[in-house]
Design a protein around this motif. Structure first.
Motif, PDB file in Angstrom:
ATOM      1  N   LEU A 192      14.119  -5.206  11.597  1.00 29.64           N
ATOM      2  CA  LEU A 192      14.953  -3.783  11.071  1.00 29.64           C
ATOM      3  C   LEU A 192      13.884  -2.713  10.756  1.00 29.64           C
ATOM      4  O   LEU A 192      14.213  -1.608  10.988  1.00 29.64           O
ATOM      5  N   SER A 193      12.790  -3.166  10.444  1.00 29.54           N
ATOM      6  CA  SER A 193      11.880  -2.053  10.298  1.00 29.54           C
ATOM      7  C   SER A 193      11.441  -1.334  11.418  1.00 29.54           C
ATOM      8  O   SER A 193      10.644  -0.078  11.347  1.00 29.54           O
ATOM      9  N   GLN A 194      11.471  -2.104  12.462  1.00 35.01           N
ATOM     10  CA  GLN A 194      11.079  -1.472  13.600  1.00 35.01           C
ATOM     11  C   GLN A 194      12.281  -0.515  14.470  1.00 35.01           C
ATOM     12  O   GLN A 194      11.946  -0.030  15.617  1.00 35.01           O
TER      13      GLN A 194
ATOM     14  N   ILE B 106      13.170   5.966   9.226  1.00 34.11           N
ATOM     15  CA  ILE B 106      13.962   5.095   8.212  1.00 34.11           C
ATOM     16  C   ILE B 106      13.179   4.699   7.009  1.00 34.11           C
ATOM     17  O   ILE B 106      12.090   4.845   7.246  1.00 34.11           O
ATOM     18  N   ALA B 107      13.891   4.431   5.937  1.00 35.48           N
ATOM     19  CA  ALA B 107      13.125   4.051   4.812  1.00 35.48           C
ATOM     20  C   ALA B 107      12.248   2.852   4.874  1.00 35.48           C
ATOM     21  O   ALA B 107      12.354   2.118   5.724  1.00 35.48           O
ATOM     22  N   ARG B 108      10.875   3.066   4.181  1.00 35.74           N
ATOM     23  CA  ARG B 108       9.927   1.851   4.465  1.00 35.74           C
ATOM     24  C   ARG B 108      10.319   0.963   3.328  1.00 35.74           C
ATOM     25  O   ARG B 108      10.008   1.042   2.064  1.00 35.74           O
TER      26      ARG B 108
ATOM     27  N   LEU C 175       0.681  -1.075   0.146  1.00 40.18           N
ATOM     28  CA  LEU C 175       0.008   0.093  -0.198  1.00 40.18           C
ATOM     29  C   LEU C 175       0.792   1.153   0.008  1.00 40.18           C
ATOM     30  O   LEU C 175       0.380   2.363  -0.360  1.00 40.18           O
ATOM     31  N   SER C 176       2.009   1.337   0.615  1.00 38.10           N
ATOM     32  CA  SER C 176       2.829   2.380   0.813  1.00 38.10           C
ATOM     33  C   SER C 176       3.194   2.804  -0.772  1.00 38.10           C
ATOM     34  O   SER C 176       3.707   3.842  -1.027  1.00 38.10           O
TER      35      SER C 176
END
Length: 700
Positions: A218-220, A229-231, A159-160
């Motif tokens: 890492l996304s957290q 940080i980059a999604r 969705l992003s």
């Protein structure tokens, strides 16, 4: 039944001509020992005609016999445990398990909603209505349904790329995606397509979940480090973004998040390793939230971001919007459906086996689909079964779906009365809950085991892990499943072909590579095809059959009268459960090729469906009914009688002589002479009379 040398259906044996049959009947050529052959029951014309209708008619009597209770159980699986519920034994366990999972789900639902790029309230919504619905329509009694990390990350990544997460359309598309996933799951359940997941191997699932867990963790990192940080679902952009923003690093969220993460891991370890402390595992997320909230309330640090305001009250009914983007979401819906099925059905089956009841994969798919469809009308994004919460539910003693209903009540109470308490929860505390949950998915031990046990599965694990880690979750799933299917196709297109021999003293035929001491006979090759025969593997099977005529291991001693070439190829077809029209045509060509070279094709041990197929195609009449046998042993007896009646023919002799040149042997060879191929009996390996070959003639 005792006959001369052929089955009762035989008259003149195909390939030997009328002269052979007459001489054989007169008994001038064939040895006097009778051969016992079990008659093969060939299908009648009516049976062959009715076989095509069996697919459509076999369900009719079954449906007529179904009672009202069985019909209700199909549409509402909860009826199965409701009518047999043991209140005194189950109620306390179900209530305790439901409360435990509910306490665990409240903070996890908010954490996973943040991972999906949504507001925390949508996580609570997703843990409310779908939980109730699944309790009535799902077939597992211990599966805990709700938001999960992998699906949340997939929703975020897809969705992003369509719309910014701060836009209202982002939330609408997430809810629409739940509706689409639910419809797909229901269709798969109604069409009974649950078998599809069998083609995805355990090594693919392990490699995928391990890489996904690393990406999710890492996304957290942004909530621990204090900067955005980059999604991305790829590890390289995430690491680059983390390194490039180190100058914005903030100590307070890092220290608080690390402390909460350490507390969660310690409580999880104690809950797993010690039974009397198992409640600590479920209480971990709530403890982390309480610690973080207490710290924020006391010190009120400005550098630690909090959840903020959360709407109070139950979700309202609304129809999902954003149908203009339906086409672009279809690939994602399939991907999310696949991941949801893998994560849910696998653990549901394991829990059903542990608790002693059967689980229908198709009913499970339907239950998950209804939960997602109805959940989408109450603002829920895609949900499925959770590994961690299902394990806690089982360990807490859940016996029936009443535990899920209790969990739903806990979620409803949280939405009605506790949302104001959630406003000061630190974001780093929710991130710590996500990280602690996915760390259990990192399964490096599986890779070590696969390396030791099966290098092919290790390669499959490595490919799935690497592509998921470096190319993204979506590509990782597709590559892993694609390579897994490629392995399946390769194995199916290159089936195992075994050359058989008879175990001494028995009528059992086994692979010569495994039992090199097994008897083989000059002029006869016995081959077993260990797979269904169809268009993809028939060419390989034909090539292997040709090689089997000449590629026998020279170290294997052969018995019987010596002849210079192969006269009979016996195909043992007990493992062949299916044969298609392409294979039938190929067998017809193979028979014609053998016939031109003076070789008789013999078939043994067919199942009913394969025999019907060959009969309808006219192949049984072409080969001859007398060359179809119940057992390989019967076929060998008949073929060996013919080989004993032949003189050695030179290889350059015209194959037509095979039909006419039969010559009576000058003397009756002893067993030892036949088995040694005419050598001195004193050097024969077989000395025990009980182990002497009963298929070969001997003097009384």
């Amino acid at each position: 039944m005792e006959i001369t040398y052929a089955s009762p259906s035989s008259g003149d044996l195909v390939g030997f001509g009328s002269t052979t049959a007459a001489v054989s009947t007169a008994g001038a050529i064939m040895p006097s020992r009778p051969v016992k052959v079990i008659p093969l029951q060939h299908p009648t014309a009516s049976a062959s005609a009715s076989a095509s209708n069996s697919i459509f008619t076999r369900w009719k009597p079954k449906l007529k016999r179904m009672t009202a209770t069985e019909w209700i159980s199909i549409f509402f699986p909860c009826y199965r445990w409701i009518r047999t519920y043991r209140w005194r034994e189950y109620l306390q366990n179900d209530l305790m398990a439901g409360v435990t999972v509910g306490v665990m789900l409240v903070p996890q639902a908010m954490s996973y909603a943040k991972l999906a790029g949504l507001e925390p309230i949508y996580g609570l919504y997703s843990g409310f209505v779908p939980v109730f619905v699944y309790a009535f329509f799902g077939s597992s009694r211990q599966l805990a349904v709700g938001p999960v990390a992998l699906v949340s990350l997939l929703v975020s990544n897809v969705l992003s790329e369509i719309v910014d997460s701060s836009d209202e359309l982002y939330t609408e598309l997430a809810i629409l995606l739940a509706l689409m996933v639910g419809v797909l799951e229901c269709i798969m359940g109604l069409l009974r397509l649950g078998w599809i997941i069998r083609f995805i191997s355990h090594s693919v699932i392990s490699g995928f979940t391990t890489a996904s867990a690393i990406v999710i963790a890492l996304s957290q990192a942004k909530y621990f480090l204090g900067y955005d940080i980059a999604r991305s679902s790829e590890i390289v952009p995430l690491i680059k973004s983390i390194i490039s923003g180190l100058d914005k690093f903030s100590w307070p969220p890092f220290v608080l998040g690390s402390v909460i993460l350490a507390v969660l891991l310690i409580m999880k370890h104690l809950g797993k390793s010690r039974k009397h402390l198992r409640l600590l595992r479920a209480a971990g997320p709530l403890t982390g939230v309480l610690l973080g909230t207490a710290f924020v309330k006391i010190f009120n640090p400005s550098s630690i971001s909090v959840v903020g305001e959360i709407p109070q009250g139950l979700p309202k009914f609304s129809v999902p919007e954003g149908f203009a983007y339906l086409k672009s979401l279809i690939p994602t819906a399939f991907l999310v459906t696949g991941v949801a099925i893998l994560e849910s059905v696998g653990i549901a089956k394991a829990l059903a086996a542990k608790n002693g009841y059967d689980l229908d994969s198709n009913q499970e798919l339907f239950g998950l689909g209804v939960a997602n469809i109805l959940g989408s009308f109450f603002s829920a994004y895609p949900t499925t079964g959770s590994f961690s919460r299902s394990a806690v539910n089982h360990e807490s003693g859940a016996k029936t779906g009443l535990s899920g209903i209790t969990t739903g009540i806990i979620m409803g109470c949280a939405l009605l009365f506790l949302t104001s308490l959630f406003e000061d929860i630190p974001q780093c505390a929710l991130a710590a809950i996500v990280v602690s949950a996915v760390m259990g998915l990192v399964d490096y031990g599986e890779a070590i085991l696969l390396w030791q046990v099966d290098k092919k599965d290790f390669v499959l694990w490595t490919i799935t892990f690497t592509t998921t880690l470096f190319l993204g979750i979506e590509i990782g799933v597709l590559v892993g499943v694609g390579v897994s299917l490629a392995f399946v196709i390769h194995e199916s297109a290159n089936p195992h072909i075994a050359v058989l021999g008879r175990l001494p003293g028995t009528t059992i035929y086994r692979n010569l590579q495994q039992y090199p001491e097994a008897y083989t006979y000059h002029g006869i090759v016995i081959v077993r095809v260990d797979a269904p025969i169809y268009f993809a593997n028939i060419s390989y099977i034909k090539d292997r059959l040709r090689k089997c005529e000449t590629d026998l291991d020279g170290s294997i001693s052969r018995h019987g009268p010596k002849v210079e070439r192969v006269y009979f190829v016996i195909i043992e077809m007990s493992p062949v459960t299916y044969i298609d029209s392409s294979a039938v045509q190929a067998l017809r060509e193979l028979y014609q090729e053998y016939e031109a070279r003076g070789i008789q094709l013999v078939v043994s041990n067919l199942n009913r469906d394969v025999l019907l197929m060959l009969t309808r195609a006219g192949l049984v009449e072409l080969i001859g009914k007398e060359w179809f046998f119940v057992r390989a042993h019967d076929a060998v007896q008949v073929c060996l009688q013919h080989v004993q009646s032949l003189d050695e023919l030179p290889t350059e002799t015209n194959p037509s002589l095979f039909q006419t040149l039969l010559k009576q042997r000058n003397k009756d060879l002893s067993i030892a002479e036949l088995e040694s191929g005419g050598r001195d009996p004193s050097i024969s390996r077989i000395t025990d009379p009980q182990l002497q070959d009963p298929l070969l003639p001997h003097k009384p």
